[in-house]
Design a protein around this motif. Structure first.
Motif, mmCIF file in Angstrom:
data_model
loop_
_atom_site.group_PDB
_atom_site.id
_atom_site.type_symbol
_atom_site.label_atom_id
_atom_site.label_comp_id
_atom_site.label_asym_id
_atom_site.label_seq_id
_atom_site.Cartn_x
_atom_site.Cartn_y
_atom_site.Cartn_z
ATOM 1 N N GLU A 191 0.831 -1.205 0.000
ATOM 2 C CA GLU A 191 0.000 0.000 0.000
ATOM 3 C C GLU A 191 0.862 1.250 0.000
ATOM 4 O O GLU A 191 0.564 2.236 -0.675
ATOM 5 N N VAL A 192 1.946 1.208 0.752
ATOM 6 C CA VAL A 192 2.835 2.367 0.838
ATOM 7 C C VAL A 192 3.554 2.593 -0.486
ATOM 8 O O VAL A 192 3.640 3.722 -0.993
ATOM 9 N N LEU A 193 4.073 1.516 -1.065
ATOM 10 C CA LEU A 193 4.896 1.644 -2.265
ATOM 11 C C LEU A 193 4.123 2.206 -3.453
ATOM 12 O O LEU A 193 4.725 2.764 -4.375
ATOM 13 N N ARG A 194 2.804 2.085 -3.432
ATOM 14 C CA ARG A 194 2.001 2.671 -4.505
ATOM 15 C C ARG A 194 2.203 4.180 -4.599
ATOM 16 O O ARG A 194 2.000 4.778 -5.653
ATOM 17 N N HIS A 195 2.615 4.792 -3.497
ATOM 18 C CA HIS A 195 2.728 6.248 -3.436
ATOM 19 C C HIS A 195 4.176 6.731 -3.486
ATOM 20 O O HIS A 195 4.430 7.926 -3.319
ATOM 21 N N VAL A 196 5.120 5.825 -3.699
ATOM 22 C CA VAL A 196 6.537 6.197 -3.751
ATOM 23 C C VAL A 196 6.927 6.466 -5.201
ATOM 24 O O VAL A 196 6.656 5.643 -6.077
ATOM 25 N N PRO A 197 7.569 7.587 -5.483
ATOM 26 C CA PRO A 197 7.930 7.924 -6.867
ATOM 27 C C PRO A 197 8.951 6.954 -7.456
ATOM 28 O O PRO A 197 9.722 6.319 -6.735
ATOM 29 N N ASP A 198 8.979 6.867 -8.774
ATOM 30 C CA ASP A 198 9.975 6.070 -9.484
ATOM 31 C C ASP A 198 11.382 6.576 -9.163
ATOM 32 O O ASP A 198 11.590 7.779 -8.972
ATOM 33 N N GLU A 199 12.312 5.653 -9.118
ATOM 34 C CA GLU A 199 13.740 5.967 -8.960
ATOM 35 C C GLU A 199 13.990 7.008 -7.857
ATOM 36 O O GLU A 199 14.589 8.052 -8.078
ATOM 37 N N SER A 200 13.531 6.669 -6.656
ATOM 38 C CA SER A 200 13.672 7.603 -5.544
ATOM 39 C C SER A 200 14.608 7.117 -4.448
ATOM 40 O O SER A 200 14.975 7.904 -3.576
ATOM 41 N N VAL A 201 15.001 5.848 -4.457
ATOM 42 C CA VAL A 201 15.894 5.347 -3.407
ATOM 43 C C VAL A 201 17.200 4.853 -4.029
ATOM 44 O O VAL A 201 17.244 4.421 -5.176
ATOM 45 N N HIS A 202 18.263 4.920 -3.229
ATOM 46 C CA HIS A 202 19.590 4.540 -3.714
ATOM 47 C C HIS A 202 19.956 3.092 -3.366
ATOM 48 O O HIS A 202 20.732 2.461 -4.075
ATOM 49 N N LEU A 203 19.439 2.600 -2.270
ATOM 50 C CA LEU A 203 19.791 1.250 -1.820
ATOM 51 C C LEU A 203 18.627 0.665 -1.044
ATOM 52 O O LEU A 203 17.995 1.361 -0.245
ATOM 53 N N THR A 204 18.351 -0.606 -1.292
ATOM 54 C CA THR A 204 17.404 -1.351 -0.456
ATOM 55 C C THR A 204 18.143 -2.510 0.182
ATOM 56 O O THR A 204 18.817 -3.280 -0.504
ATOM 57 N N PHE A 205 18.028 -2.599 1.493
ATOM 58 C CA PHE A 205 18.563 -3.756 2.225
ATOM 59 C C PHE A 205 17.467 -4.263 3.131
ATOM 60 O O PHE A 205 16.914 -3.508 3.936
ATOM 61 N N THR A 206 17.149 -5.539 3.000
ATOM 62 C CA THR A 206 16.051 -6.077 3.782
ATOM 63 C C THR A 206 16.214 -7.563 4.035
ATOM 64 O O THR A 206 16.951 -8.255 3.326
ATOM 65 N N SER A 207 15.512 -8.017 5.053
ATOM 66 C CA SER A 207 15.374 -9.444 5.331
ATOM 67 C C SER A 207 13.881 -9.714 5.432
ATOM 68 O O SER A 207 13.235 -9.309 6.408
ATOM 69 N N PRO A 208 13.305 -10.350 4.417
ATOM 70 C CA PRO A 208 11.846 -10.514 4.409
ATOM 71 C C PRO A 208 11.388 -11.492 5.488
ATOM 72 O O PRO A 208 12.190 -12.264 6.013
ATOM 73 N N PRO A 209 10.113 -11.461 5.823
ATOM 74 C CA PRO A 209 9.592 -12.394 6.833
ATOM 75 C C PRO A 209 9.770 -13.837 6.389
ATOM 76 O O PRO A 209 9.689 -14.154 5.203
#
Length: 462
Positions: A191-209
């Protein structure tokens, strides 16, 4: 005619010949190729390969027939590659039919070198026809190389416009939306990502559930779980800047057996999700193995320790996978680095010692609230190695906000999402405690608040 500076007699021991061939630097165009021609027939394929590399340096068109003959007769794949590469480096029109012939070779390495040589004559009709035929080649690397070249035609139409906006593009690459800086949204990630602009973050680091291993991650099936991750990571791809990194920490998960009459099931999550991530549009860069101390592992071989019967062995797992991906682009890493000013590059350099291998020994972290957290040291290493100061770092499954803490310590900003209200409240407390990072350490929002902040920011920019 110039003479080679060292003795390259074919009667010398192979290792000595290899050492001497590797020592040869740039060679004058009028160098006598005789000793190298003789070594091109040496019984050791490594020597033949090294000889071909040095013959390529001469760029002597009179060697065309000899190089073609060697490539046709060569049965070692690496040596054959180098002979074809040498033909391409001649940059001579008479090499075109030979390179076109080698572009039909069964060995992808040979085909790629033939393509490389043909690109010097990309404007010729026969070369364009050859490239078009290779567009749907069964080998993925050949496909990528050919399509990137053919797609340049489309890019060239917009080249003048691109030059005019180059400065703007450069600044856009290093910047990110300020209204997303140090924001933690307590809501469903999709739901949140629907509102995030294209090419707006430099790095994603995550550990999914983990799949059905915790109370907060229950899915009806393993396929449903993987499809959920695909939807999230597809959005991660969209919001990631060109050529930037997505780093994923996962591990196999064990789902308990139904009863002692049934076997338990292990799911190899990192291997199952990997091809799906590649299909999204990420390129695989590195596999890092996070090794934990042996006492931290759950004991799975207690029974085997007693009976020692073959087939009953189960290893205690002390590793997790940290897989590094890069958003696909035709640009090299140097392009990304050159987007930053010298001051930022200097300030972001790794000053201390660093781990030179892909085996990272880091102790795990226990937490009284969240049952599955990765250590701050792991997040710190990833952010330090795959981003610059001032970059925006994203974690779609933020938990207690470890990525945010690491980002602040390294003078980056963060954007986090977490669905569970208990973990979100805990993260806010950890990020705010002691106000170590100033008044903007964390801006906790609901989905509605996040959407409103975005709208207000967009209105101000108009």
């Amino acid at each position: 005619m110039s003479v080679l500076p060292i003795n390259l007699s074919p009667h010398l021991e192979s290792n000595l010949l290899l050492e001497r061939l590797e020592q040869l630097g740039k060679l004058p165009a009028d160098t006598d190729p005789g000793p190298l021609l003789e070594l091109a027939h040496h019984p050791n394929p490594k020597v033949r390969t090294a000889a071909a590399k040095n013959l390529a340096k001469l760029e002597n068109p009179t060697l065309l027939s000899f190089l073609v003959e060697c490539a046709l007769k060569e049965n070692n794949t690496l040596a054959r590659r180098e002979f074809v590469a040498a033909i391409g480096r001649l940059r001579h029109p008479e090499a075109i039919p030979h390179l076109i012939a080698f572009s039909q070779d069964i060995d992808p390495k040979v085909v790629l070198q033939a393509i490389r040589g043909l690109l010097c004559f990309r404007q010729k009709a026969e070369v364009q026809d050859c490239l078009q035929q290779l567009r749907d080649h069964p080998n993925e690397l050949i496909q990528k190389a050919v399509r990137a070249e053919l797609d340049k035609k489309v890019g060239n139409v917009k080249q003048q416009q691109a030059v005019k906006t180059a400065a703007k593009t450069k600044s856009d690459h290093t910047r990110s939306p300020e209204w997303m800086h140090n924001v933690f949204v307590n809501a469903d990630v999709l739901e949140v990502l629907r509102h995030v602009p294209d090419e707006s973050v430099h790095l994603t680091f995550t550990s999914p559930p983990y799949y059905n291993a915790r109370d907060y991650t229950i899915y009806r099936s393993y396929e449903e779980y993987l499809q959920f991750l695909v939807r999230v990571f597809t959005e991660v791809h969209r919001i990631t800047k060109e050529g930037r990194f997505f780093v994923l920490n996962t591990s196999p998960v064990l789902v308990p057996r139904m009863s002692r009459q049934h076997s338990s099931t292990r799911y190899l999550i990192p291997f199952d999700i990997h091809p799906r991530i590649m299909q999204i549009g990420f390129d695989f860069i590195d596999d890092i193995i996070w090794v934990k101390p042996e006492p931290s592992a759950k004991n799975r071989n207690g029974g085997f320790y007693q009976h020692r019967k073959p087939l009953g062995y189960k290893a205690n797992s002390i590793v997790e996978y940290v897989i590094v991906y890069r958003k696909h682009t035709s640009k090299l890493i140097d392009w990304n680095i050159h987007q930053y000013d010298e001051e930022t590059v200097a300030a972001s350099k790794i000053r201390e010692d660093y781990e030179k291998t892909n085996l990272w020994r880091i102790a795990p972290t226990a937490d009284p609230i969240h049952p599955a957290v990765f250590p701050l040291e792991l997040a710190t290493r990833i952010i330090e190695l795959y981003s610059y100061r001032g970059d925006l770092v994203f974690d779609p499954f933020a938990g207690r906000g470890t990525v945010g803490m690491a980002a602040l310590q390294l003078q980056r900003t963060y954007f986090l999402t977490e669905k569970d209200p208990q973990y979100a409240a805990y993260a806010k407390e950890l990020l705010s405690t002691g106000n170590l990072f100033g008044g903007n350490a964390v801006r906790m929002m609901t989905l509605e608040e996040f959407v409103n902040v975005k709208r207000e920011s967009m209105e101000k920019e108009r």
